[in-house]
Write a protein that holds these residues in place. Structure first.
Motif, PDB file in Angstrom:
ATOM      1  N   SER A 415       0.835  -1.208   0.000  1.00 56.56           N
ATOM      2  CA  SER A 415       0.000   0.000   0.000  1.00 56.56           C
ATOM      3  C   SER A 415       0.870   1.258   0.000  1.00 56.56           C
ATOM      4  O   SER A 415       2.075   1.208   0.281  1.00 56.56           O
ATOM      5  CB  SER A 415      -0.894   0.016   1.249  1.00 56.56           C
ATOM      6  N   GLN A 416       0.220   2.414  -0.276  1.00 57.05           N
ATOM      7  CA  GLN A 416       0.937   3.696  -0.259  1.00 57.05           C
ATOM      8  C   GLN A 416       1.513   3.981   1.121  1.00 57.05           C
ATOM      9  O   GLN A 416       2.619   4.519   1.245  1.00 57.05           O
ATOM     10  CB  GLN A 416      -0.010   4.835  -0.655  1.00 57.05           C
ATOM     11  N   GLU A 417       0.747   3.641   2.160  1.00 64.84           N
ATOM     12  CA  GLU A 417       1.206   3.892   3.531  1.00 64.84           C
ATOM     13  C   GLU A 417       2.486   3.117   3.823  1.00 64.84           C
ATOM     14  O   GLU A 417       3.426   3.647   4.440  1.00 64.84           O
ATOM     15  CB  GLU A 417       0.110   3.501   4.541  1.00 64.84           C
ATOM     16  N   ASP A 418       2.525   1.851   3.371  1.00 68.56           N
ATOM     17  CA  ASP A 418       3.730   1.024   3.582  1.00 68.56           C
ATOM     18  C   ASP A 418       4.935   1.612   2.845  1.00 68.56           C
ATOM     19  O   ASP A 418       6.044   1.667   3.391  1.00 68.56           O
ATOM     20  CB  ASP A 418       3.491  -0.405   3.087  1.00 68.56           C
ATOM     21  N   THR A 419       4.690   2.050   1.600  1.00 67.44           N
ATOM     22  CA  THR A 419       5.800   2.613   0.802  1.00 67.44           C
ATOM     23  C   THR A 419       6.300   3.903   1.426  1.00 67.44           C
ATOM     24  O   THR A 419       7.521   4.128   1.522  1.00 67.44           O
ATOM     25  CB  THR A 419       5.332   2.863  -0.644  1.00 67.44           C
ATOM     26  N   GLU A 420       5.380   4.736   1.883  1.00 58.71           N
ATOM     27  CA  GLU A 420       5.814   6.002   2.500  1.00 58.71           C
ATOM     28  C   GLU A 420       6.580   5.743   3.790  1.00 58.71           C
ATOM     29  O   GLU A 420       7.563   6.433   4.086  1.00 58.71           O
ATOM     30  CB  GLU A 420       4.610   6.896   2.776  1.00 58.71           C
ATOM     31  N   ALA A 421       6.148   4.736   4.541  1.00 57.80           N
ATOM     32  CA  ALA A 421       6.865   4.394   5.770  1.00 57.80           C
ATOM     33  C   ALA A 421       8.312   3.987   5.455  1.00 57.80           C
ATOM     34  O   ALA A 421       9.250   4.338   6.188  1.00 57.80           O
ATOM     35  CB  ALA A 421       6.138   3.263   6.494  1.00 57.80           C
ATOM     36  N   ILE A 422       8.489   3.262   4.340  1.00 58.43           N
ATOM     37  CA  ILE A 422       9.844   2.856   3.921  1.00 58.43           C
ATOM     38  C   ILE A 422      10.672   4.094   3.568  1.00 58.43           C
ATOM     39  O   ILE A 422      11.828   4.226   3.987  1.00 58.43           O
ATOM     40  CB  ILE A 422       9.768   1.886   2.726  1.00 58.43           C
ATOM     41  N   PHE A 423      10.092   5.013   2.785  1.00 58.96           N
ATOM     42  CA  PHE A 423      10.824   6.238   2.426  1.00 58.96           C
ATOM     43  C   PHE A 423      11.214   7.042   3.670  1.00 58.96           C
ATOM     44  O   PHE A 423      12.327   7.568   3.760  1.00 58.96           O
ATOM     45  CB  PHE A 423       9.980   7.100   1.482  1.00 58.96           C
ATOM     46  N   LYS A 424      10.302   7.127   4.635  1.00 57.12           N
ATOM     47  CA  LYS A 424      10.588   7.901   5.859  1.00 57.12           C
ATOM     48  C   LYS A 424      11.734   7.266   6.649  1.00 57.12           C
ATOM     49  O   LYS A 424      12.609   7.946   7.166  1.00 57.12           O
ATOM     50  CB  LYS A 424       9.330   8.016   6.712  1.00 57.12           C
ATOM     51  N   LYS A 425      11.711   5.919   6.735  1.00 56.80           N
ATOM     52  CA  LYS A 425      12.813   5.208   7.403  1.00 56.80           C
ATOM     53  C   LYS A 425      14.135   5.466   6.670  1.00 56.80           C
ATOM     54  O   LYS A 425      15.183   5.687   7.292  1.00 56.80           O
ATOM     55  CB  LYS A 425      12.545   3.698   7.410  1.00 56.80           C
ATOM     56  N   ALA A 426      14.064   5.400   5.342  1.00 52.48           N
ATOM     57  CA  ALA A 426      15.271   5.563   4.527  1.00 52.48           C
ATOM     58  C   ALA A 426      15.866   6.953   4.698  1.00 52.48           C
ATOM     59  O   ALA A 426      17.094   7.105   4.819  1.00 52.48           O
ATOM     60  CB  ALA A 426      14.939   5.316   3.058  1.00 52.48           C
ATOM     61  N   VAL A 427      15.023   7.979   4.716  1.00 47.55           N
ATOM     62  CA  VAL A 427      15.508   9.363   4.862  1.00 47.55           C
ATOM     63  C   VAL A 427      16.243   9.541   6.189  1.00 47.55           C
ATOM     64  O   VAL A 427      17.241  10.264   6.274  1.00 47.55           O
ATOM     65  CB  VAL A 427      14.333  10.357   4.741  1.00 47.55           C
ATOM     66  N   LEU A 428      15.774   8.861   7.229  1.00 48.76           N
ATOM     67  CA  LEU A 428      16.443   8.938   8.540  1.00 48.76           C
ATOM     68  C   LEU A 428      17.748   8.139   8.550  1.00 48.76           C
ATOM     69  O   LEU A 428      18.715   8.518   9.200  1.00 48.76           O
ATOM     70  CB  LEU A 428      15.509   8.422   9.637  1.00 48.76           C
ATOM     71  N   ALA A 429      17.761   7.013   7.812  1.00 45.85           N
ATOM     72  CA  ALA A 429      18.917   6.106   7.851  1.00 45.85           C
ATOM     73  C   ALA A 429      20.052   6.547   6.936  1.00 45.85           C
ATOM     74  O   ALA A 429      21.236   6.360   7.259  1.00 45.85           O
ATOM     75  CB  ALA A 429      18.480   4.692   7.487  1.00 45.85           C
ATOM     76  N   VAL A 430      19.697   7.100   5.767  1.00 47.57           N
ATOM     77  CA  VAL A 430      20.717   7.455   4.770  1.00 47.57           C
ATOM     78  C   VAL A 430      21.076   8.925   4.925  1.00 47.57           C
ATOM     79  O   VAL A 430      20.212   9.798   4.877  1.00 47.57           O
ATOM     80  CB  VAL A 430      20.210   7.187   3.335  1.00 47.57           C
ATOM     81  N   THR A 431      22.348   9.210   5.095  1.00 44.49           N
ATOM     82  CA  THR A 431      22.805  10.592   5.306  1.00 44.49           C
ATOM     83  C   THR A 431      23.844  10.974   4.251  1.00 44.49           C
ATOM     84  O   THR A 431      24.302  10.140   3.473  1.00 44.49           O
ATOM     85  CB  THR A 431      23.416  10.748   6.712  1.00 44.49           C
ATOM     86  N   GLY A 432      24.209  12.250   4.252  1.00 41.15           N
ATOM     87  CA  GLY A 432      25.256  12.731   3.350  1.00 41.15           C
ATOM     88  C   GLY A 432      24.811  12.769   1.899  1.00 41.15           C
ATOM     89  O   GLY A 432      23.624  12.894   1.586  1.00 41.15           O
TER      90      GLY A 432
END
Length: 559
Positions: A415-432
């Motif tokens: 679902s869209q909610e699941d995909t957005e949750a993944i993007f939000k996690k990724a933005v916090l995890a990936v830096t620089g």
């Protein structure tokens, strides 16, 4: 003192400008003469210009002796306009200064051989070059080639004389020279100095261009096998050579029913037999890689024969399996193996191979991706769990490809909610710097899945999460323009935000902002002057100059 240096620099610039002018004039005169067929006083006019240009080249090359490009320009000019004697002198002068550059020696020797038709002069140049560069493979290769060309030329001369039934008693056609003995001497000396299978193979490849040198070819080939048995390149060359070999005496020759396809199949089998022997003799990763690369190349070849295609696939699988059993399969080859199995719907085998590769290379993002790719293809319910497991085992700084793969898979499967949750996690995890790509992907997904409103919400949530790319802001500008009611206030917001990040280096952003105010129905052209002066304050160096030039062109177009 300063005035003297300045005057000298000015004179040098004038010399070079005059040089370009004279050469252009010479070429223009030549083109016009050809066009109108006019040759009056040709020698007097052209020769005087050629002499002047040569004088400038002489002065310039004396001042800037280290400028190789200047010397090469001098050579090019002399090849076109000067005599062969003059060019020979230019080469001599250049090599006296740049004797440390083998490529220049080769150029001079080739000219002597091919243009002046002087094998002796070319030979002397190569011998001098080898005194300066006794371990240069390229010099030996070209010298070897030159001697074979010389022998071939002599053979053709002799044949022509014999056809014409002319007496060649006064001409020297020693049988050893005609058979390439000089080239053989160069070969023997060079392989004693450069003990490399790659160099050995390069000489053999050159010798194979000359049909008369069969004995020399055999000698080089035998020496290659004797001197470099522990080099994978030797085995690779020997195996591939079987592709060019006709059917062996013990084998049945092709009949009407045994077509060319069958012959190709026999040759490939012989190649693989050599590779099998090689892997037994030389158990190294490099040798296995040669075997696999050969099988992959042959499998990639197009054929209308289903049997041959299946046989090639089988051989490729055997090569991969053998390397795996010997624990000599590199990471990339596990990926190739798994993808090959996947393409042919061998899902169980592909999963097995991906698992084996992951066990051997647990810290490799590539191997995790390969296993995930197989699970996704097989519609496994364990995909999300394996993604989560990957992030536990891998270092965060190398996980960007996995985050993107997870989001792309989720977009199609969840679902869209699941995909957005993944993007939000990724933005916090990936830096620089890696996070720049991720943010662009997040914004694109938001617009695809939820339209402008969703994209603007994501933009707002990320607008303080540096760093960004210019495209991140340009995407929002484009999204705004695609709306039925394109709001100038929103466009200004996006431009101002982008210029805070990139206003000191990106002149195009400033120009686009000005054009937006001029072209939008609700734009304020009176603000363009203010934007212009803001740009002049922020832009630096070449960016400022570029902006001024673009603005002037735009202003001229408005008139």
């Amino acid at each position: 003192m300063k005035k003297t240096v300045k005057a000298q620099t000015m004179k040098e610039k004038i010399d070079l400008t005059m040089l370009k002018y004279e050469i252009n004039l010479l070429e223009l005169i030549q083109r016009r003469r050809v066009r109108i067929g006019y040759s009056f006083k040709k020698d007097e006019i052209e020769n005087s210009i050629v002499h002047r240009v040569q004088g400038v080249f002489r002065r310039a090359s004396a001042k800037w002796k280290d400028d190789v490009q200047l010397w090469l320009s001098y050579v090019v000019f002399c090849k076109k306009w000067a005599t062969k004697v003059q060019l020979s002198k230019v080469f001599s002068a250049m090599l006296a200064i740049h004797s440390n550059k083998p490529a220049l020696w080769i150029m001079a020797a080739k000219w002597e051989m091919e243009d002046r038709l002087s094998s002796e002069s070319a030979r002397q140049l190569f011998l001098r070059a080898l005194r300066f560069h006794p371990e240069c493979p390229k010099l030996y290769q070209e010298y070897f080639r030159m001697e074979l060309m010389h022998a071939e030329k002599l053979r053709k001369e002799k044949q022509e004389f014999e056809k014409a039934k002319m007496d060649v008693g006064n001409l020297e056609y020693a049988e050893e020279i005609l058979m390439g003995e000089l080239a053989r001497i160069i070969y023997k000396n060079s392989v004693n100095i450069i003990k490399s299978a790659e160099f050995h193979v390069s000489l053999l490849s050159i010798a194979q261009l000359f049909d008369f040198a069969k004995d020399l070819q055999r000698e080089i080939y035998d020496d290659l096998q004797a001197l470099h048995t522990d080099d994978p390149l030797t085995w690779d060359y020997v195996a591939r050579r079987e592709l060019e070999t006709e059917s062996q005496p013990g084998e049945e020759p092709p009949t009407a029913k045994q077509t060319k396809v069958a012959e190709v199949g026999h040759r490939e089998e012989r190649c693989c037999a050599v590779y099998e022997e090689a892997v037994k003799t030389l158990r190294t990763e490099a040798m296995c890689k040669c075997y696999i690369n050969f099988c992959m190349e042959r499998f990639a070849k197009k054929t209308s024969s289903r049997l041959l295609r299946e046989k090639r696939l089988e051989r490729t699988m055997v090569a991969f399996r053998k390397a795996h059993d010997l624990k000599l399969l590199p990471e990339l080859q596990y990926k190739q193996w798994s993808e090959l199995l996947l393409r042919h719907d061998f899902l169980t085998e592909a999963l097995e191979v991906a698992g084996a590769g992951m066990e051997l290379f647990p810290g490799s993002v590539m191997m995790w991706q390969v296993k995930l790719q197989v699970l996704i293809a097989s519609k496994s319910p364990d995909v999300a769990m394996l993604f989560e497991e990957a992030f536990v085992h891998l270092k965060p700084q190398i996980c960007l490809p996995l985050w993107i793969s997870w989001a792309e898979w989720s977009e199609g499967a969840k679902s869209q909610e699941d995909t957005e949750a993944i993007f939000k996690k990724a933005v916090l995890a990936v830096t620089g710097g890696d996070s720049v790509t991720l943010k662009d992907k997040y914004l694109d997904w938001a617009y695809r899945s939820g339209g402008y409103k969703k994209a603007r919400a994501v933009f707002k949530s990320l607008q303080e999460s540096r760093p960004f790319s210019v495209d991140f802001f340009r995407k929002m500008i484009q999204f705004e323009k695609e709306q039925e009611s394109c709001k100038i206030a929103n466009l200004r917001e996006y431009y101002e935000r982008a210029l805070r990040e990139f206003g000191s280096v990106d002149s195009d952003l400033w120009m686009d902002y000005i054009k937006e105010e001029l072209n939008h129905p609700l734009g304020r052209p009176e603000h363009c002057g203010q934007i212009y002066w803001q740009a002049m304050k922020m832009l630096q160096g070449e960016s400022a100059e570029l902006f001024v030039a673009k603005h002037a062109v735009h202003q001229a177009g408005q008139l």
